[in-house]
Write a protein that holds these residues in place. Sequence first.
Motif, PDB file in Angstrom:
ATOM      1  N   LEU A  70      -7.092   5.739  -6.531  1.00 46.82           N
ATOM      2  CA  LEU A  70      -7.613   4.544  -7.182  1.00 46.82           C
ATOM      3  C   LEU A  70      -8.794   4.559  -7.784  1.00 46.82           C
ATOM      4  O   LEU A  70      -9.915   5.041  -7.043  1.00 46.82           O
ATOM      5  N   THR A  71      -9.402   3.882  -8.532  1.00 49.93           N
ATOM      6  CA  THR A  71     -10.443   3.720  -9.045  1.00 49.93           C
ATOM      7  C   THR A  71     -11.014   2.464  -8.184  1.00 49.93           C
ATOM      8  O   THR A  71     -10.275   1.875  -7.369  1.00 49.93           O
ATOM      9  N   GLU A  72     -12.750   2.179  -8.428  1.00 51.18           N
ATOM     10  CA  GLU A  72     -13.126   1.327  -7.267  1.00 51.18           C
ATOM     11  C   GLU A  72     -12.575   0.003  -7.702  1.00 51.18           C
ATOM     12  O   GLU A  72     -12.105  -0.953  -6.971  1.00 51.18           O
ATOM     13  N   GLU A  73     -12.291  -0.439  -9.100  1.00 54.49           N
ATOM     14  CA  GLU A  73     -11.685  -1.745  -9.436  1.00 54.49           C
ATOM     15  C   GLU A  73     -10.295  -1.921  -8.612  1.00 54.49           C
ATOM     16  O   GLU A  73     -10.023  -3.074  -8.168  1.00 54.49           O
ATOM     17  N   GLN A  74      -9.558  -0.814  -8.807  1.00 47.81           N
ATOM     18  CA  GLN A  74      -8.351  -1.016  -8.385  1.00 47.81           C
ATOM     19  C   GLN A  74      -8.174  -1.159  -6.667  1.00 47.81           C
ATOM     20  O   GLN A  74      -7.557  -1.799  -6.089  1.00 47.81           O
ATOM     21  N   ILE A  93       0.097  -2.913  -3.949  1.00 49.73           N
ATOM     22  CA  ILE A  93       1.159  -3.812  -3.254  1.00 49.73           C
ATOM     23  C   ILE A  93       2.347  -2.823  -3.416  1.00 49.73           C
ATOM     24  O   ILE A  93       2.464  -1.810  -4.091  1.00 49.73           O
ATOM     25  N   ALA A  94       3.404  -3.101  -2.626  1.00 49.50           N
ATOM     26  CA  ALA A  94       4.604  -2.042  -2.274  1.00 49.50           C
ATOM     27  C   ALA A  94       5.798  -2.931  -1.769  1.00 49.50           C
ATOM     28  O   ALA A  94       5.543  -4.038  -1.234  1.00 49.50           O
ATOM     29  N   ALA A  95       6.846  -2.350  -2.153  1.00 49.03           N
ATOM     30  CA  ALA A  95       7.775  -3.050  -1.725  1.00 49.03           C
ATOM     31  C   ALA A  95       8.850  -1.943  -0.532  1.00 49.03           C
ATOM     32  O   ALA A  95       9.192  -0.911  -0.923  1.00 49.03           O
ATOM     33  N   SER A  96       8.714  -2.331   0.679  1.00 47.70           N
ATOM     34  CA  SER A  96       9.316  -1.519   1.841  1.00 47.70           C
ATOM     35  C   SER A  96       9.353  -2.284   3.120  1.00 47.70           C
ATOM     36  O   SER A  96       8.635  -3.248   3.470  1.00 47.70           O
ATOM     37  N   ALA A  97      10.474  -1.821   3.798  1.00 50.64           N
ATOM     38  CA  ALA A  97      11.008  -2.491   5.021  1.00 50.64           C
ATOM     39  C   ALA A  97      10.835  -1.352   6.123  1.00 50.64           C
ATOM     40  O   ALA A  97      11.200  -1.514   7.141  1.00 50.64           O
ATOM     41  N   LEU A 116       6.928  -6.325  -8.069  1.00 55.59           N
ATOM     42  CA  LEU A 116       6.666  -6.435  -9.601  1.00 55.59           C
ATOM     43  C   LEU A 116       5.922  -7.468  -9.998  1.00 55.59           C
ATOM     44  O   LEU A 116       5.046  -7.287 -10.873  1.00 55.59           O
ATOM     45  N   GLU A 117       6.378  -8.700  -9.746  1.00 51.14           N
ATOM     46  CA  GLU A 117       6.087  -9.719 -10.386  1.00 51.14           C
ATOM     47  C   GLU A 117       4.500 -10.196  -9.762  1.00 51.14           C
ATOM     48  O   GLU A 117       3.637 -10.530 -10.645  1.00 51.14           O
ATOM     49  N   LEU A 118       4.462 -10.015  -8.441  1.00 50.88           N
ATOM     50  CA  LEU A 118       3.017 -10.095  -7.793  1.00 50.88           C
ATOM     51  C   LEU A 118       2.003  -9.200  -8.346  1.00 50.88           C
ATOM     52  O   LEU A 118       0.802  -9.344  -8.547  1.00 50.88           O
ATOM     53  N   GLU A 119       2.539  -8.120  -8.651  1.00 45.90           N
ATOM     54  CA  GLU A 119       1.415  -6.831  -9.165  1.00 45.90           C
ATOM     55  C   GLU A 119       1.110  -7.378 -10.567  1.00 45.90           C
ATOM     56  O   GLU A 119      -0.266  -7.097 -10.511  1.00 45.90           O
ATOM     57  N   LEU A 121      -2.393  -6.209  -9.117  1.00 46.06           N
ATOM     58  CA  LEU A 121      -2.572  -5.159  -8.130  1.00 46.06           C
ATOM     59  C   LEU A 121      -2.090  -4.174  -8.511  1.00 46.06           C
ATOM     60  O   LEU A 121      -1.313  -3.883  -9.786  1.00 46.06           O
ATOM     61  N   THR A 122      -2.123  -2.948  -7.933  1.00 42.39           N
ATOM     62  CA  THR A 122      -1.619  -1.354  -8.170  1.00 42.39           C
ATOM     63  C   THR A 122      -0.328  -1.403  -7.377  1.00 42.39           C
ATOM     64  O   THR A 122      -0.418  -1.191  -6.130  1.00 42.39           O
ATOM     65  N   PHE A 123       0.882  -1.084  -8.041  1.00 42.56           N
ATOM     66  CA  PHE A 123       2.019  -0.670  -7.475  1.00 42.56           C
ATOM     67  C   PHE A 123       1.967   0.576  -6.866  1.00 42.56           C
ATOM     68  O   PHE A 123       1.712   1.579  -7.537  1.00 42.56           O
ATOM     69  N   VAL A 124       2.212   0.792  -5.489  1.00 41.03           N
ATOM     70  CA  VAL A 124       2.424   2.142  -4.987  1.00 41.03           C
ATOM     71  C   VAL A 124       3.860   2.343  -4.546  1.00 41.03           C
ATOM     72  O   VAL A 124       4.517   1.944  -3.391  1.00 41.03           O
ATOM     73  N   HIS A 125       4.652   3.285  -5.185  1.00 47.57           N
ATOM     74  CA  HIS A 125       6.113   3.353  -5.136  1.00 47.57           C
ATOM     75  C   HIS A 125       6.345   4.248  -3.763  1.00 47.57           C
ATOM     76  O   HIS A 125       5.348   5.110  -3.527  1.00 47.57           O
ATOM     77  N   PRO A 126       7.189   3.923  -3.095  1.00 50.17           N
ATOM     78  CA  PRO A 126       7.475   4.924  -1.972  1.00 50.17           C
ATOM     79  C   PRO A 126       8.103   6.255  -2.078  1.00 50.17           C
ATOM     80  O   PRO A 126       7.865   6.954  -1.346  1.00 50.17           O
TER      81      PRO A 126
END
Length: 417
Positions: free
Chosen positions: A77-81, A87-91, A147-150, A155-160
Amino acid sequence: MTQANPMPAGDKATDLLTLDDVRAAAKRIEGAVVRTELMHSITLSEITGADIWLKFENHQFTAAYKERGALNALLHLTEEQRSRGVIAASAGNHSQGLSYHGRRLGVPVTIVMPSTTPSVKVMQTESVGGNVVLFGETFDEAYDHALELEKERGLTFVHPFDDPKVAAGQGTVALEMLAAKDDFDCLVVPIGGGGLMSGMATVAKALRPEIEMIGVQAQLYPSMYSAVTGEELPCGGDTLAEGIAVKKPGDFTRQIIAELVDEVLLVGEPKLERSVSLLLQIEKTVVEGAGAAGLAAVLSNPEKFAGKKVGLVLCGGNIDTRLLANVLIRDLARSGRLARLRVTLQDRPGALYKVMREFNDHNVNIIEIYHQRIFTTLPAKGLVTEIECEARDQSQIDGLIKTLEAKGYSVEMAELE
């Protein structure tokens, strides 16, 4: 379901993930994740007929390999990110790995989970620093909301799994295994979305092209198997291996696996349960269903692995304690150590005592007795007694049943699949 971080058009998956990428990831995450042990299992080798080596990824701080990929993605990630957060979707394990290392690095982490997620998983994620948002009834609904909240929050999405940076981090498992032992005939790796296998296959095939890469999926969730073989199988149900219960594998990971993986095997629930139990009994280590999938594949296909040097990844150890207790008890029942016998008696004084005497003579311990007079289809003077009991082995139970039947009793034994 919308795809986050889609693979750039025209790019070949194997160009986006190389041995050098994994080596670079290993340097980035060094010292921040556990370099887990690789150990030879003498007893499991004797049981399976293969030379079994275990990689204890369940010994990571969050008890799963997912930390590796999550951390590698965070360090890109960059400093700004970083300041905005991810954000991620995961349980599951990805949420804990991302939350733990996000807190450690000072990166805010938001995890979107379905509202049906067990509270223990929510609390585990929050305890390591994640901000949990509950949304929707299914994972797909939670994913789309993430994805909407991203977009809304920048935010930056981090896929699992379907991300080259995440897969590169997961591939460091293979780097460590092959550094410790360079003569494996095959590595057996659980597959859900395919991130772990993509990273490990990239490393293994680059260092030793002749090594066999064998993937494993739960029979109830053969999504990657269907994707790479073209054989469409039903996908869904309650599996012990919830960590690899993925209905839609990654597009990026599918291409890597189709090119580099030799075979994907499917394993049933009884073998998954047996493997969880064996690893606890023999190796004194707790694994979740997905973590036991590699051993389940070897137990299900002994002829395929006989005599080979086999590396298994115990990819996670996050299993609910009540579920683990059920698995262990069911395994005792399958092995003949525990049994439930249904014995039909006549309703007269001393009838139950006479049956109990046979249990005593055969040295079979009685755990519970269920005595049923009313809710039965037997005549009014008949009754059914169900007896849960404990024995040394199946032969001891068989001997008791044979004696009871010889004395005129009708005996049925409850069986598991």
